[in-house]
Scaffold this motif. Structure first.
Motif, PDB file in Angstrom:
ATOM      1  N   HIS A  57       0.860  -1.172   0.000  1.00  0.00           N
ATOM      2  CA  HIS A  57       0.000   0.000   0.000  1.00  0.00           C
ATOM      3  C   HIS A  57       0.907   1.235   0.000  1.00  0.00           C
ATOM      4  CE1 HIS A  57       0.743  -0.959   4.291  1.00  0.00           C
ATOM      5  NE2 HIS A  57       0.795   0.341   4.450  1.00  0.00           N
ATOM      6  N   ASN A  58       0.296   2.435  -0.088  1.00  0.00           N
ATOM      7  CA  ASN A  58       1.049   3.698  -0.143  1.00  0.00           C
ATOM      8  C   ASN A  58       2.060   3.717  -1.290  1.00  0.00           C
ATOM      9  OD1 ASN A  58      -0.269   4.867   2.065  1.00  0.00           O
ATOM     10  ND2 ASN A  58       1.147   3.930   3.524  1.00  0.00           N
ATOM     11  N   LEU A  59       1.616   3.291  -2.465  1.00  0.00           N
ATOM     12  CA  LEU A  59       2.489   3.308  -3.630  1.00  0.00           C
ATOM     13  C   LEU A  59       2.701   4.744  -4.102  1.00  0.00           C
ATOM     14  CD1 LEU A  59       1.012   0.285  -5.614  1.00  0.00           C
ATOM     15  CD2 LEU A  59       2.950   0.313  -4.056  1.00  0.00           C
ATOM     16  N   LYS A  60       3.948   5.069  -4.471  1.00  0.00           N
ATOM     17  CA  LYS A  60       4.291   6.437  -4.875  1.00  0.00           C
ATOM     18  C   LYS A  60       3.798   6.701  -6.299  1.00  0.00           C
ATOM     19  CE  LYS A  60       8.495   5.467  -3.731  1.00  0.00           C
ATOM     20  NZ  LYS A  60       9.962   5.500  -3.487  1.00  0.00           N
ATOM     21  N   LEU A  61       2.937   7.702  -6.435  1.00  0.00           N
ATOM     22  CA  LEU A  61       2.279   8.010  -7.703  1.00  0.00           C
ATOM     23  C   LEU A  61       2.775   9.348  -8.241  1.00  0.00           C
ATOM     24  CD1 LEU A  61      -0.060   7.450  -9.795  1.00  0.00           C
ATOM     25  CD2 LEU A  61      -1.533   8.756  -8.237  1.00  0.00           C
ATOM     26  N   GLY A  62       3.055   9.381  -9.534  1.00  0.00           N
ATOM     27  CA  GLY A  62       3.379  10.621 -10.213  1.00  0.00           C
ATOM     28  C   GLY A  62       2.351  10.897 -11.295  1.00  0.00           C
ATOM     29  N   VAL A  63       1.943  12.148 -11.454  1.00  0.00           N
ATOM     30  CA  VAL A  63       0.873  12.496 -12.391  1.00  0.00           C
ATOM     31  C   VAL A  63       1.339  13.617 -13.314  1.00  0.00           C
ATOM     32  CG1 VAL A  63      -1.500  13.322 -12.659  1.00  0.00           C
ATOM     33  CG2 VAL A  63      -0.901  11.847 -10.718  1.00  0.00           C
ATOM     34  N   VAL A  64       1.235  13.384 -14.625  1.00  0.00           N
ATOM     35  CA  VAL A  64       1.437  14.433 -15.621  1.00  0.00           C
ATOM     36  C   VAL A  64       0.054  14.776 -16.168  1.00  0.00           C
ATOM     37  CG1 VAL A  64       2.499  15.066 -17.807  1.00  0.00           C
ATOM     38  CG2 VAL A  64       3.739  13.588 -16.213  1.00  0.00           C
ATOM     39  N   GLN A 307      14.831  -6.852   7.968  1.00  0.00           N
ATOM     40  CA  GLN A 307      13.429  -6.448   7.989  1.00  0.00           C
ATOM     41  C   GLN A 307      13.222  -5.027   7.464  1.00  0.00           C
ATOM     42  OE1 GLN A 307      10.929  -8.335   8.562  1.00  0.00           O
ATOM     43  NE2 GLN A 307      11.984 -10.148   9.289  1.00  0.00           N
ATOM     44  N   THR A 308      14.217  -4.153   7.629  1.00  0.00           N
ATOM     45  CA  THR A 308      14.056  -2.753   7.205  1.00  0.00           C
ATOM     46  C   THR A 308      14.803  -2.440   5.911  1.00  0.00           C
ATOM     47  OG1 THR A 308      15.956  -2.070   8.575  1.00  0.00           O
ATOM     48  CG2 THR A 308      13.769  -1.961   9.592  1.00  0.00           C
ATOM     49  N   SER A 309      15.198  -3.469   5.176  1.00  0.00           N
ATOM     50  CA  SER A 309      16.014  -3.266   3.982  1.00  0.00           C
ATOM     51  C   SER A 309      15.213  -3.194   2.696  1.00  0.00           C
ATOM     52  CB  SER A 309      17.042  -4.395   3.863  1.00  0.00           C
ATOM     53  OG  SER A 309      16.385  -5.641   3.619  1.00  0.00           O
ATOM     54  N   GLY A 310      13.960  -3.677   2.714  1.00  0.00           N
ATOM     55  CA  GLY A 310      13.193  -3.778   1.481  1.00  0.00           C
ATOM     56  C   GLY A 310      13.454  -5.060   0.726  1.00  0.00           C
ATOM     57  N   ALA A 311      14.194  -5.996   1.325  1.00  0.00           N
ATOM     58  CA  ALA A 311      14.487  -7.270   0.653  1.00  0.00           C
ATOM     59  C   ALA A 311      13.248  -8.139   0.562  1.00  0.00           C
ATOM     60  CB  ALA A 311      15.597  -8.011   1.404  1.00  0.00           C
ATOM     61  N   MET A 318       6.100   0.251   5.112  1.00  0.00           N
ATOM     62  CA  MET A 318       6.506   0.390   6.510  1.00  0.00           C
ATOM     63  C   MET A 318       6.021   1.716   7.081  1.00  0.00           C
ATOM     64  SD  MET A 318      10.481  -0.803   6.136  1.00  0.00           S
ATOM     65  CE  MET A 318      10.927  -2.272   5.197  1.00  0.00           C
ATOM     66  N   PRO A 319       5.890   1.807   8.415  1.00  0.00           N
ATOM     67  CA  PRO A 319       5.613   3.111   9.049  1.00  0.00           C
ATOM     68  C   PRO A 319       6.710   4.120   8.703  1.00  0.00           C
ATOM     69  CG  PRO A 319       5.305   1.324  10.616  1.00  0.00           C
ATOM     70  CD  PRO A 319       5.906   0.706   9.392  1.00  0.00           C
ATOM     71  N   PHE A 321       8.463   6.136  10.436  1.00  0.00           N
ATOM     72  CA  PHE A 321       9.651   6.084  11.295  1.00  0.00           C
ATOM     73  C   PHE A 321      10.660   5.065  10.784  1.00  0.00           C
ATOM     74  CE2 PHE A 321      11.819   3.937  14.852  1.00  0.00           C
ATOM     75  CZ  PHE A 321      12.584   5.000  15.325  1.00  0.00           C
ATOM     76  N   PHE A 322      10.174   3.875  10.416  1.00  0.00           N
ATOM     77  CA  PHE A 322      11.067   2.822   9.945  1.00  0.00           C
ATOM     78  C   PHE A 322      11.570   3.111   8.534  1.00  0.00           C
ATOM     79  CE2 PHE A 322       8.749   0.590  13.303  1.00  0.00           C
ATOM     80  CZ  PHE A 322       9.814   0.058  14.012  1.00  0.00           C
ATOM     81  N   GLN A 323      10.799   3.854   7.738  1.00  0.00           N
ATOM     82  CA  GLN A 323      11.297   4.256   6.426  1.00  0.00           C
ATOM     83  C   GLN A 323      12.506   5.174   6.571  1.00  0.00           C
ATOM     84  OE1 GLN A 323       8.405   5.594   3.531  1.00  0.00           O
ATOM     85  NE2 GLN A 323       6.763   4.441   4.503  1.00  0.00           N
ATOM     86  N   ILE A 324      12.439   6.094   7.536  1.00  0.00           N
ATOM     87  CA  ILE A 324      13.568   6.991   7.791  1.00  0.00           C
ATOM     88  C   ILE A 324      14.737   6.210   8.389  1.00  0.00           C
ATOM     89  CG2 ILE A 324      14.342   8.991   9.127  1.00  0.00           C
ATOM     90  CD1 ILE A 324      11.435  10.031   8.965  1.00  0.00           C
ATOM     91  N   LEU A 325      14.432   5.305   9.321  1.00  0.00           N
ATOM     92  CA  LEU A 325      15.471   4.497   9.956  1.00  0.00           C
ATOM     93  C   LEU A 325      16.207   3.630   8.939  1.00  0.00           C
ATOM     94  CD1 LEU A 325      16.580   3.901  12.827  1.00  0.00           C
ATOM     95  CD2 LEU A 325      15.033   1.931  12.895  1.00  0.00           C
ATOM     96  N   SER A 326      15.501   3.179   7.907  1.00  0.00           N
ATOM     97  CA  SER A 326      16.118   2.299   6.910  1.00  0.00           C
ATOM     98  C   SER A 326      17.211   2.999   6.108  1.00  0.00           C
ATOM     99  CB  SER A 326      15.048   1.752   5.963  1.00  0.00           C
ATOM    100  OG  SER A 326      14.530   2.777   5.132  1.00  0.00           O
ATOM    101  N   LEU A 327      17.204   4.338   6.110  1.00  0.00           N
ATOM    102  CA  LEU A 327      18.257   5.073   5.404  1.00  0.00           C
ATOM    103  C   LEU A 327      19.626   4.808   6.016  1.00  0.00           C
ATOM    104  CD1 LEU A 327      16.449   8.501   4.903  1.00  0.00           C
ATOM    105  CD2 LEU A 327      16.866   6.763   3.164  1.00  0.00           C
ATOM    106  N   PHE A 328      19.651   4.401   7.287  1.00  0.00           N
ATOM    107  CA  PHE A 328      20.906   4.085   7.971  1.00  0.00           C
ATOM    108  C   PHE A 328      21.223   2.595   7.915  1.00  0.00           C
ATOM    109  CE2 PHE A 328      19.038   7.874   9.852  1.00  0.00           C
ATOM    110  CZ  PHE A 328      20.091   8.773   9.778  1.00  0.00           C
ATOM    111  N   ASN A 329      20.555   1.888   7.029  1.00  0.00           N
ATOM    112  CA  ASN A 329      20.746   0.454   6.855  1.00  0.00           C
ATOM    113  C   ASN A 329      21.537   0.221   5.558  1.00  0.00           C
ATOM    114  OD1 ASN A 329      20.591  -2.288   6.509  1.00  0.00           O
ATOM    115  ND2 ASN A 329      18.382  -2.425   6.712  1.00  0.00           N
TER     116      ASN A 329
END
Length: 378
Positions: A57-64, A307-311, A318-319, A321-329
């Protein structure tokens, strides 16, 4: 030619080569280590490649929106009202939209043509173009299904009859036209397996020196701490490069995984990530007193990384908070690199941020692990 022979002669007579040869002989005599390097990566790659299938869910959408009329804005609102799609950006052109899909900034792109309102007013089918990143086949399939359902509901609101088609989406899947799920999971599992194997093998190799008492014997040799450590790292690095090639071969032969990017760039960045995994293992070894303890500690460290890698599941699910935390993974960045090179065929012009992050992790973690190992030898 003579300077080269002189260099080789001095190298093979050096203390470093003596230590490296000792490590190679130990590894070759350790059948359990060889099995650990071959059997688990093969089993895990096959198991996860066939079995994993998460929801999204929460798929990133771009619109032209070339039309920019109330009807087009209503369509965008219909696409986002159930939170399956979240508008991330409004690019100004199709080229910019497809570029963001290529870079992984968008999962779905929608192009609404200028004649959108006119065709709806005249009762004609107003075609919209939909770009879907097909790297994750499960996500792409769900996105396609939701888009079709949402457009059908939108048509019913515009039309007096439920059978008349007013808006007709034309969906194009990028990078994975057949929506093969394993094409998404196998690159992620490659990173997962390398993390587990690199950290465990390097940690167990160092801890075993403690258990057998050979670490104390190394202290009596006329060798510098860095020579002892590098002599341990180099043979492990070569063996783990073999694991990278094994995983890539399995992906190609078993799952039909394409390879669209630069092989040498892939191997270079994979080698960089191997140093990250080896550094984690050496740090674990310096804080552990036995092989059992290092295995338990590695499990505690590696599980959050995985778990926070997207593998296994998309990071977008993910919530925040965990999306931001995953940047340090570091594993997250390596998986983005693997999927980008193998499936999308992109290079450093797209992956430079992930490559830079990986280099930073390698330098920081290797520096910490070397210092801790050196202090332990002291």
């Amino acid at each position: 030619m003579k300077p080269l022979l002189t260099f080789l002669k001095s190298f093979f007579n050096s203390r470093f080569w003596a230590l490296a040869r000792k490590e190679i002989n130990q590894i070759l005599r350790n059948k359990q280590l060889i099995i650990l390097l071959v059997i688990p990566p093969t089993v895990q790659l096959l198991l996860y490649g066939f079995a994993l299938n998460p929801d999204v869910h929460n798929l990133k959408l771009g619109v032209v929106d070339y039309a920019n009329v109330p009807e087009s804005r209503e369509l965008v609102s219909a696409l986002t009202e159930n939170r399956v799609f979240v508008v991330q950006d409004y690019p100004t052109s199709e080229r910019s939209l497809s570029r963001q899909v290529e870079e992984g900034k968008l999962t779905v792109g929608v192009v609404i043509p200028p004649e959108f309102q006119r065709k709806i007013t005249q009762g004609e089918a107003a075609e919209i173009q939909v770009f879907v990143d097909g790297v994750d086949a499960n996500t792409a399939g769900i996105a396609n299904g939701y888009i079709t359902q949402i457009v059908q509901n939108y048509n019913r609101r515009l039309s007096n009859t439920s059978t008349q088609t007013v808006v007709k989406p034309e969906v194009i899947f990028f990078y994975n036209p057949g929506l093969t799920s394993s094409w998404f999971f196998v690159p992620g599992v490659m990173g997962l397996v390398l993390t587990l194997i690199a950290s465990l093998v390097s940690a167990i190799t160092v801890v075993k020196e403690k258990d057998t008492g050979t670490l104390e014997q190394l202290l009596m040799t006329p060798a510098e701490p860095w020579e002892i450590l590098v002599a341990k790292i180099v043979p492990l690095f070569v063996l783990l490069v073999g694991d990278v090639l094994l995983a890539l071969t399995l992906g190609r032969l078993v799952f039909g995984l394409p390879f669209r990017g630069n092989f040498f760039l892939f191997m270079a960045l994979s080698g960089l990530y191997l140093f990250v995994g080896i550094s984690i293992g050496i740090m674990l070894a310096t804080i552990s007193k036995s092989q059992q303890q290092v295995v338990l500690t590695a499990f505690f460290i590696n599980l959050p990384l995985i778990q926070t890698s997207g593998a296994i599941a998309p990071i977008e699910t993910m919530p925040v908070f965990f999306q931001i935390l995953s940047l340090f993974n570091p594993l997250r960045h390596y998986i983005a690199i693997v999927r980008g090179i193998i499936l999308k065929g992109v290079g450093l012009e797209v992956l430079w941020v992930h490559a830079l992050a990986l280099a930073a992790f390698a330098v920081i973690l290797m520096t910490i692990s070397v210092n801790k190992f050196r202090s332990q030898l002291s």
